[in-house]
Design a protein around this motif. Structure first.
Motif, PDB file in Angstrom:
ATOM      1  N   CYS A  51       3.776   0.865   9.357  1.00 56.87           N
ATOM      2  CA  CYS A  51       3.595  -0.568   9.127  1.00 56.87           C
ATOM      3  C   CYS A  51       4.731  -1.104   8.271  1.00 56.87           C
ATOM      4  O   CYS A  51       5.072  -0.524   7.238  1.00 56.87           O
ATOM      5  N   VAL A  52       5.324  -2.205   8.720  1.00 55.22           N
ATOM      6  CA  VAL A  52       6.422  -2.818   7.969  1.00 55.22           C
ATOM      7  C   VAL A  52       6.005  -4.171   7.372  1.00 55.22           C
ATOM      8  O   VAL A  52       6.849  -4.958   6.954  1.00 55.22           O
ATOM      9  N   GLY A  53       4.707  -4.426   7.373  1.00 56.39           N
ATOM     10  CA  GLY A  53       4.206  -5.633   6.717  1.00 56.39           C
ATOM     11  C   GLY A  53       4.615  -6.931   7.377  1.00 56.39           C
ATOM     12  O   GLY A  53       4.743  -7.960   6.714  1.00 56.39           O
ATOM     13  N   CYS A  54       4.791  -6.915   8.706  1.00 52.45           N
ATOM     14  CA  CYS A  54       5.279  -8.124   9.395  1.00 52.45           C
ATOM     15  C   CYS A  54       4.176  -9.157   9.630  1.00 52.45           C
ATOM     16  O   CYS A  54       4.457 -10.293   9.987  1.00 52.45           O
ATOM     17  N   SER A  55       2.931  -8.752   9.523  1.00 46.71           N
ATOM     18  CA  SER A  55       1.770  -9.657   9.664  1.00 46.71           C
ATOM     19  C   SER A  55       1.529 -10.164  11.089  1.00 46.71           C
ATOM     20  O   SER A  55       0.751 -11.092  11.282  1.00 46.71           O
ATOM     21  N   LEU A  56       2.178  -9.562  12.076  1.00 46.09           N
ATOM     22  CA  LEU A  56       1.906  -9.985  13.454  1.00 46.09           C
ATOM     23  C   LEU A  56       0.459  -9.700  13.849  1.00 46.09           C
ATOM     24  O   LEU A  56      -0.154 -10.455  14.599  1.00 46.09           O
ATOM     25  N   CYS A  57      -0.072  -8.600  13.331  1.00 48.63           N
ATOM     26  CA  CYS A  57      -1.472  -8.273  13.628  1.00 48.63           C
ATOM     27  C   CYS A  57      -2.400  -9.341  13.047  1.00 48.63           C
ATOM     28  O   CYS A  57      -3.353  -9.778  13.705  1.00 48.63           O
ATOM     29  N   ALA A  58      -2.087  -9.785  11.828  1.00 45.28           N
ATOM     30  CA  ALA A  58      -2.912 -10.813  11.188  1.00 45.28           C
ATOM     31  C   ALA A  58      -2.829 -12.125  11.963  1.00 45.28           C
ATOM     32  O   ALA A  58      -3.831 -12.837  12.117  1.00 45.28           O
ATOM     33  N   ALA A  59      -1.626 -12.433  12.479  1.00 44.62           N
ATOM     34  CA  ALA A  59      -1.466 -13.670  13.245  1.00 44.62           C
ATOM     35  C   ALA A  59      -2.244 -13.608  14.555  1.00 44.62           C
ATOM     36  O   ALA A  59      -2.752 -14.621  15.038  1.00 44.62           O
ATOM     37  N   VAL A  69      -0.034  -8.200   2.610  1.00 43.50           N
ATOM     38  CA  VAL A  69       0.902  -8.685   1.591  1.00 43.50           C
ATOM     39  C   VAL A  69       2.078  -7.708   1.569  1.00 43.50           C
ATOM     40  O   VAL A  69       1.920  -6.553   1.175  1.00 43.50           O
ATOM     41  N   PRO A  70       3.259  -8.156   2.035  1.00 46.05           N
ATOM     42  CA  PRO A  70       4.398  -7.225   2.110  1.00 46.05           C
ATOM     43  C   PRO A  70       5.137  -7.111   0.792  1.00 46.05           C
ATOM     44  O   PRO A  70       5.000  -7.960  -0.096  1.00 46.05           O
ATOM     45  N   ALA A  71       5.932  -6.067   0.695  1.00 43.71           N
ATOM     46  CA  ALA A  71       6.839  -5.892  -0.448  1.00 43.71           C
ATOM     47  C   ALA A  71       8.088  -5.192   0.068  1.00 43.71           C
ATOM     48  O   ALA A  71       8.067  -4.570   1.131  1.00 43.71           O
ATOM     49  N   GLU A  72       9.189  -5.316  -0.680  1.00 43.84           N
ATOM     50  CA  GLU A  72      10.466  -4.730  -0.255  1.00 43.84           C
ATOM     51  C   GLU A  72      10.489  -3.236  -0.555  1.00 43.84           C
ATOM     52  O   GLU A  72      10.062  -2.805  -1.628  1.00 43.84           O
ATOM     53  N   ASN A  73      11.026  -2.465   0.384  1.00 43.57           N
ATOM     54  CA  ASN A  73      11.353  -1.065   0.090  1.00 43.57           C
ATOM     55  C   ASN A  73      12.606  -1.026  -0.784  1.00 43.57           C
ATOM     56  O   ASN A  73      13.482  -1.892  -0.658  1.00 43.57           O
ATOM     57  N   THR A  74      12.672  -0.084  -1.648  1.00 45.06           N
ATOM     58  CA  THR A  74      13.896   0.114  -2.433  1.00 45.06           C
ATOM     59  C   THR A  74      14.370   1.545  -2.245  1.00 45.06           C
ATOM     60  O   THR A  74      13.632   2.384  -1.686  1.00 45.06           O
ATOM     61  N   ALA A  75      15.583   1.814  -2.696  1.00 40.43           N
ATOM     62  CA  ALA A  75      16.149   3.157  -2.497  1.00 40.43           C
ATOM     63  C   ALA A  75      15.289   4.228  -3.161  1.00 40.43           C
ATOM     64  O   ALA A  75      15.129   5.325  -2.638  1.00 40.43           O
ATOM     65  N   HIS A  77      12.073   3.793  -3.970  1.00 41.34           N
ATOM     66  CA  HIS A  77      10.654   3.669  -3.619  1.00 41.34           C
ATOM     67  C   HIS A  77      10.558   3.203  -2.170  1.00 41.34           C
ATOM     68  O   HIS A  77      10.377   2.033  -1.885  1.00 41.34           O
ATOM     69  N   ARG A  78      10.742   4.155  -1.270  1.00 43.42           N
ATOM     70  CA  ARG A  78      10.674   3.831   0.161  1.00 43.42           C
ATOM     71  C   ARG A  78       9.312   4.248   0.696  1.00 43.42           C
ATOM     72  O   ARG A  78       8.907   5.399   0.591  1.00 43.42           O
ATOM     73  N   VAL A  79       8.602   3.278   1.243  1.00 39.26           N
ATOM     74  CA  VAL A  79       7.249   3.527   1.742  1.00 39.26           C
ATOM     75  C   VAL A  79       7.223   3.530   3.265  1.00 39.26           C
ATOM     76  O   VAL A  79       6.537   4.340   3.885  1.00 39.26           O
ATOM     77  N   SER A  80       7.977   2.602   3.860  1.00 37.88           N
ATOM     78  CA  SER A  80       8.005   2.527   5.322  1.00 37.88           C
ATOM     79  C   SER A  80       9.434   2.657   5.810  1.00 37.88           C
ATOM     80  O   SER A  80      10.379   2.688   5.010  1.00 37.88           O
ATOM     81  N   ALA A  81       9.590   2.676   7.136  1.00 35.94           N
ATOM     82  CA  ALA A  81      10.934   2.835   7.694  1.00 35.94           C
ATOM     83  C   ALA A  81      11.682   1.516   7.788  1.00 35.94           C
ATOM     84  O   ALA A  81      12.845   1.505   8.163  1.00 35.94           O
ATOM     85  N   GLY A  82      11.032   0.401   7.487  1.00 31.98           N
ATOM     86  CA  GLY A  82      11.686  -0.892   7.598  1.00 31.98           C
ATOM     87  C   GLY A  82      12.186  -1.411   6.266  1.00 31.98           C
ATOM     88  O   GLY A  82      12.233  -0.688   5.272  1.00 31.98           O
ATOM     89  N   GLU A  83      12.569  -2.681   6.275  1.00 34.02           N
ATOM     90  CA  GLU A  83      12.999  -3.292   5.018  1.00 34.02           C
ATOM     91  C   GLU A  83      11.800  -3.500   4.093  1.00 34.02           C
ATOM     92  O   GLU A  83      11.918  -3.443   2.877  1.00 34.02           O
ATOM     93  N   ARG A  84      10.660  -3.787   4.711  1.00 32.46           N
ATOM     94  CA  ARG A  84       9.476  -4.047   3.897  1.00 32.46           C
ATOM     95  C   ARG A  84       8.330  -3.116   4.308  1.00 32.46           C
ATOM     96  O   ARG A  84       8.381  -2.471   5.344  1.00 32.46           O
TER      97      ARG A  84
END
Ligand code: SF4
Ligand code: SF4
Length: 178
Positions: A51-59, A69-75, A77-84
């Motif tokens: 999940c990259v937190g894009c909210s398409l499912c919610a829409a 509620v998305p958040a940014e990945n950082t170097a 603290h990487r949680v997902s494969a995307g930016e968020r």
């Protein structure tokens, strides 16, 4: 009197038939292949969340029961494969109608509806399923269990991140770059 005799004859006939009662929960009747039950959020093979937190499912949700509620990945603290990633992911099961639209809308197959139908809770609040409740457990792999023989864990992460860049950041249509 005749009706009573007829009634008892039906009762006696059923006394010697095999009972149809199923001993739930000891025995759980198999569900149909397309049954839609409890949701699950999935991970990549390297453990990163899909999940990259894009909210398409919610829409797409007609019952408005998904909260992302998305958040940014950082170097570091990487949680997902995307930016968020989804910092908060909740589904209100009291409102869900198990239509499967969220599964269809997700571009990364991050959420699917499984076969679990045991969803009863004692309060409405408990029916709001949070991300830790929905998220698949990480699968620990040894190098010999790598999905692709050429993938070390670092290579696998690079591959997944590369896939994500192709699909979203550099090319929203998901086509291969020239
Ligand atoms: S199955 Fe349907 S109602 Fe339930 S969360 Fe998904 S889109 Fe919403
Ligand atoms: S489950 Fe899929 S559609 Fe929903 S926020 Fe995550 S990536 Fe986007």
């Amino acid at each position: 009197m005749l009706d009573q005799v007829k009634g008892f004859s039906v009762t006696f006939r059923h006394l010697f038939k095999k009972p149809v009662t199923q001993q739930y929960p000891e025995y759980k009747r198999p569900v149909y292949p397309r049954f839609r039950g409890r949701h699950q959020l999935h991970r990549h093979d390297n453990g990163l969340e899909k999940c990259v937190g894009c909210s398409l499912c919610a829409a797409a949700c007609p019952a408005d029961c998904i909260r992302v509620v998305p958040a940014e990945n950082t170097a570091d603290h990487r949680v997902s494969a995307g930016e968020r990633y989804a910092r908060i992911y909740e589904i209100n099961m009291a409102r869900c109608i198990f239509c499967g639209y969220c599964e269809l809308a997700c571009p990364f197959d991050a959420i699917t509806l499984g076969n679990d139908f045991e969803l009863s809770e004692l309060s409405r609040e408990a029916l709001v399923y949070t991300k830790p409740m929905l998220l698949a457990k990480p699968v620990r792999r040894t190098p010999s269990q790598a999905v692709d023989p050429f993938d070390t864990p670092a290579q696998e992460m690079e591959r997944v991140l590369g896939m994500y860049d192709v699909v979203t950041a550099t090319n929203p249509e998901g086509a291969e770059p020239a």
